[in-house]
Design a protein around this motif. Structure first.
Motif, short mmCIF file in Angstrom:
data_model
loop_
_atom_site.label_atom_id
_atom_site.label_comp_id
_atom_site.label_asym_id
_atom_site.label_seq_id
_atom_site.Cartn_x
_atom_site.Cartn_y
_atom_site.Cartn_z
N SER A 55 1.02 -1.25 0.09
CA SER A 55 -0.06 0.07 -0.05
C SER A 55 1.03 1.28 -0.08
N CYS A 59 -2.75 6.42 -1.76
CA CYS A 59 -3.61 5.40 -2.84
C CYS A 59 -5.00 5.14 -2.26
N CYS A 62 -5.86 1.62 -1.72
CA CYS A 62 -5.30 1.07 -0.62
C CYS A 62 -6.25 1.31 0.60
N LYS A 66 -8.17 -1.35 3.08
CA LYS A 66 -8.01 -1.50 4.33
C LYS A 66 -8.96 -1.75 5.43
N ASP A 85 2.16 -5.62 5.94
CA ASP A 85 2.00 -4.37 4.94
C ASP A 85 3.49 -3.93 4.65
N GLN A 103 0.84 -0.47 -6.40
CA GLN A 103 0.29 -0.43 -4.98
C GLN A 103 -0.96 -1.14 -5.02
N SER A 104 -1.52 -1.29 -3.97
CA SER A 104 -2.84 -1.93 -3.96
C SER A 104 -2.72 -3.35 -4.40
#
Length: 135
Positions: A55, A59, A62, A66, A85, A103-104
């Protein structure tokens, strides 16, 4: 007023003490913790269900993932789930090692075996399906 600030500062230091002193960060199953090779390998060797969440604070995907992960990790069937993480902006060596380009990204492991991966997924039922593969 001054003593109140001092008390609050001392409480903050007491809570952050182990982190500031370099002590290992412990987390219960289902809680997200920063990635460390030692904790990741221990979870894998212990046959634990593992999820890596890559993450970035900027973002939006992201941020959407969560709470979904938090809700799933609170369910009894995922009580042993270890969530690690990885920060997309600062942990580039880990990203290369895990072949992560965005990311993600969520990576699911059943013990030492990768069982699934998704990028940019925000649908709770799809994320749940990925996490179920870890069991």
């Amino acid at each position: 007023m001054k003593s109140r600030r001092h008390v609050l500062a001392l409480i903050g230091l007491a809570l952050a003490g182990p982190v500031l002193l370099g002590a290992p960060v412990t987390a219960r199953a289902g809680e997200t913790r920063p990635f460390s090779d030692a904790a990741f390998e221990a979870a894998q060797k212990g046959g634990k269900p593992v999820l890596i969440a890559v993450s970035a604070p900027w973002c939006p995907i992201c941020r959407t993932q969560k709470p979904v992960l938090a809700k799933l990790s609170a369910e009894p069937r995922f009580k042993d789930l270890q969530i690690f993480d990885i920060d997309f902006d600062s942990q580039k060596d880990l990203l290369r090692r895990l072949n992560v380009r965005m990311q993600s990204t969520l990576i699911a492991y059943k013990g030492a075996t990768e069982v699934g991966r998704s990028v940019g997924e925000t649908q709770p039922e799809w994320i749940e399906g990925l996490v179920e593969k870890t069991l």
